[in-house]
Enzyme design. Structure first.
Site, PDB file in Angstrom:
ATOM      1  CD  GLU A 192      -2.830   1.119   2.472  1.00 23.16           C
ATOM      2  OE1 GLU A 192      -3.663   2.025   2.598  1.00 23.16           O
ATOM      3  OE2 GLU A 192      -2.743   0.147   3.262  1.00 23.16           O
ATOM      4  CG  ASN A 218      -7.626   2.638   5.449  1.00 27.86           C
ATOM      5  OD1 ASN A 218      -8.370   1.696   5.206  1.00 27.86           O
ATOM      6  ND2 ASN A 218      -7.277   2.959   6.683  1.00 27.86           N
ATOM      7  CG  ASN A 269      -9.392  -1.119   2.018  1.00 26.71           C
ATOM      8  OD1 ASN A 269      -8.941  -2.247   2.203  1.00 26.71           O
ATOM      9  ND2 ASN A 269      -9.272  -0.146   2.915  1.00 26.71           N
ATOM     10  CD  GLU A 270     -10.004  -1.978   6.495  1.00 28.91           C
ATOM     11  OE1 GLU A 270      -9.917  -0.809   6.942  1.00 28.91           O
ATOM     12  OE2 GLU A 270      -9.251  -2.902   6.880  1.00 28.91           O
ATOM     13  CE1 TYR A 289      -3.287  -6.128   9.573  1.00 27.74           C
ATOM     14  CE2 TYR A 289      -5.445  -5.058   9.608  1.00 27.74           C
ATOM     15  CZ  TYR A 289      -4.281  -5.386   8.936  1.00 27.74           C
ATOM     16  OH  TYR A 289      -4.099  -4.984   7.637  1.00 27.74           O
ATOM     17  CD  GLU A 310      -6.033  -4.455   4.951  1.00 24.94           C
ATOM     18  OE1 GLU A 310      -5.795  -4.139   6.146  1.00 24.94           O
ATOM     19  OE2 GLU A 310      -6.509  -3.676   4.111  1.00 24.94           O
ATOM     20  CD  GLN A 316       0.635  -2.275   3.813  1.00 21.35           C
ATOM     21  OE1 GLN A 316       1.479  -1.823   3.080  1.00 21.35           O
ATOM     22  NE2 GLN A 316      -0.428  -1.573   4.158  1.00 21.35           N
TER      23      GLN A 316
END
Length: 507
Positions: free
Chosen positions: A28, A73, A173-174, A245, A293, A352
């Site tokens: 990213e 993001n 994304n999200e 996460y 992710e 990442q």
């Protein structure tokens, strides 16, 4: 007396084939993931395109098969057209997600050509935050279109005649997250994603599409979000995303070591949500998961939050978590969970790749090095091939504050012909004796890789990382204490992850 667990293994009991895309990663435009991460012209190892050879070599050693780009993001306020064409004509802009001045030196062409040179499959994301249907379809045309149309001809004018053939695309994304630029309700997002996906597949019917699922299982909208989004997008998408996460909070080591159980529950609940939509629609289609992710990220205890970041430029150091051997054991356990869901999780991205919560770290004009979390990912990517086997694990449990009762031992196994691998995790602070039961099969356990947890705080820099790896990551002989027909007993070290290559022969 040590605790005991039993693992039943037979090659006829199978979860499903292992898609190599499950060993994906993520690049990213965030912090130093791109600039002074994969890309640093002038570095001693930089190639003719300005990309660091030392990072690329470690990426290959890590076993990364796919990379997601450009966010994250970041993508939700990104105009992809600003990042193509002559670099000297591109204008910097403020990335609202991470409050960074983006120089626009690296864009779609540079990333896709890097991925192509390195043999890594790209996974592209489109902006459904501040943009929509037309921009998404145009990007597919730019990447995959043949000569003779507007955006394909622009790609050719920019120096790339052959289409890139990008197969996998994220529809935003999200979008469930209030932090996301262009955040939407499930109904708003589902309608937009369905229309964008329809247009994208009209440009290239061969692509696969990922709808945004929940940003975590803790989201208030979890479950209902999946149902609503899939009701809108069922006919056009192939996968739904998951993000998760894990971190150690307030010294709660037991809960942290049990993170794989939380991941397992999350996967099962998303699968149930997707299958419920299919059942209501009387559809035989099966939506699978893009777990695009996942990682250990000290989000609550170390990250200041994007709103508290000052406006910065020149690739600031953001979210550069330093990892311990304990973190590496948990990463190995999370990989075990992904293997055990191979039938429904064909795509996954360790977030990442470099510098930002990453297994690879760099210093500008300096070295690149492995973090302790590098070892379990690289080993699993190397050994886990063919088919994931359906094991039966019987183990004592430990009660944790965050996840309730979790098994002390977790396991996964893979098989490719007669060659395979067994992965075992001991979440306990004491040794555990594991009886590997393999009726009708002879198993040879070869020398493998073991990671044992540490009890010290991680320290930034290559010297500490190298010492932790030297002390806690090792090649070991299989810790077999006894073996007989159909039964092999091993002793697992406390708080450890173990990967053993195997050969299976039917009796």
């Amino acid at each position: 007396m040590s605790q005991r667990a039993t693992v039943l293994l037979h090659p006829d009991f199978r979860v499903g084939p292992i898609d190599r895309r499950v060993f994906g990663s993520f690049v990213e435009h965030l912090g130093r993931a791109v600039y002074t991460g994969i890309y640093e012209p002038g570095h001693a190892t930089a190639d003719e395109h300005g990309f660091r050879r030392d990072v690329a070599d470690l990426t290959h050693e890590l076993g990364v098969t796919m990379a997601r780009y450009p966010g994250g993001n970041f993508v939700s306020n990104y105009n992809w057209e600003d990042g193509v064409g002559p670099v000297e004509e591109r204008k910097p802009f403020i990335d609202l997600a991470w409050r960074t001045i983006e120089p626009n030196t690296i864009g779609t062409d540079e990333f896709l050509q890097w991925a192509e040179r390195e043999g890594i499959e790209p996974m592209m994301a489109v902006n459904l935050g501040t943009r929509g249907v037309a921009a998404a379809a145009a990007l597919v045309e730019y990447c995959n279109g043949e000569a003779g149309s507007r955006w394909a001809d622009l790609r050719i004018a920019n120096g790339r005649e052959k289409p890139y053939g990008v197969r996998l695309w994220c529809l935003g994304n999200e979008m469930d997250g209030p932090w996301q630029i262009g955040h939407k309700t499930a109904d708003e997002y589902g309608k937009l994603a369905a229309e964008a996906g329809k247009a994208m597949k009209l440009v290239d019917p061969t692509i696969e599409l990922v709808a945004c699922g929940s940003s975590s299982m803790q989201m208030d909208t979890f479950g209902e979000w999946e149902r609503t989004v899939l009701e809108h997008t069922w006919d056009v998408v192939d996968h739904i995303s998951m993000h998760a996460y894990y971190e150690e909070l307030d010294g709660d080591r037991a809960s942290f070591l049990g993170s794989g159980t939380a991941m397992d529950r999350f996967i099962r609940r998303v699968v149930a949500s997707a299958d419920a939509v299919g059942a209501r629609r009387r559809s035989d289609k099966q939506i699978t998961i893009s777990f695009d992710e996942w990682n250990v990220w000290y989000l609550q205890s170390r990250f200041v939050g994007e709103k508290n970041l000052p406006l910065q430029r020149d690739a600031p150091r953001i979210i550069e978590d330093v990892y311990s051997a304990l973190d590496a054991v948990v990463v190995g356990d999370l990989l075990v969970t992904l293997l055990n869901h191979a039938d429904r999780v064909p795509v996954a991205c360790l977030a990442q790749l470099v510098n930002v919560i990453a297994p690879i770290m760099t210093e500008p004009d300096g070295p690149a090095w492995r973090q302790p979390t590098f070892a379990p990912f690289a080993t699993t990517a190397r050994l886990a091939r063919g088919t994931a086997l359906d094991l039966r694990v019987t183990a004592p449990t430990v009660t944790t504050a965050q996840h309730g009762d979790v098994p002390v031992v977790t396991a996964a196994a893979t098989l490719d012909g007669t060659e395979g691998a067994v992965f075992l995790v001991n979440r306990s602070a004491e040794p555990v004796e594991v009886e590997l039961s393999h009726p009708g099969v002879t198993i040879t356990l070869d020398r493998g890789v073991q990671v044992t947890a540490d009890h010290e705080a991680a320290v930034e820099g290559p010297d500490h990382a190298a010492r932790v790896i030297a002390e806690h990551v090792s090649e070991v002989d299989a810790p077999v204490t006894s073996a007989e027909a159909g039964r092999t007993v091993l002793t697992l070290a406390p708080e450890s992850w173990l990967a053993l290559p195997t050969t299976l022969t039917r009796l």
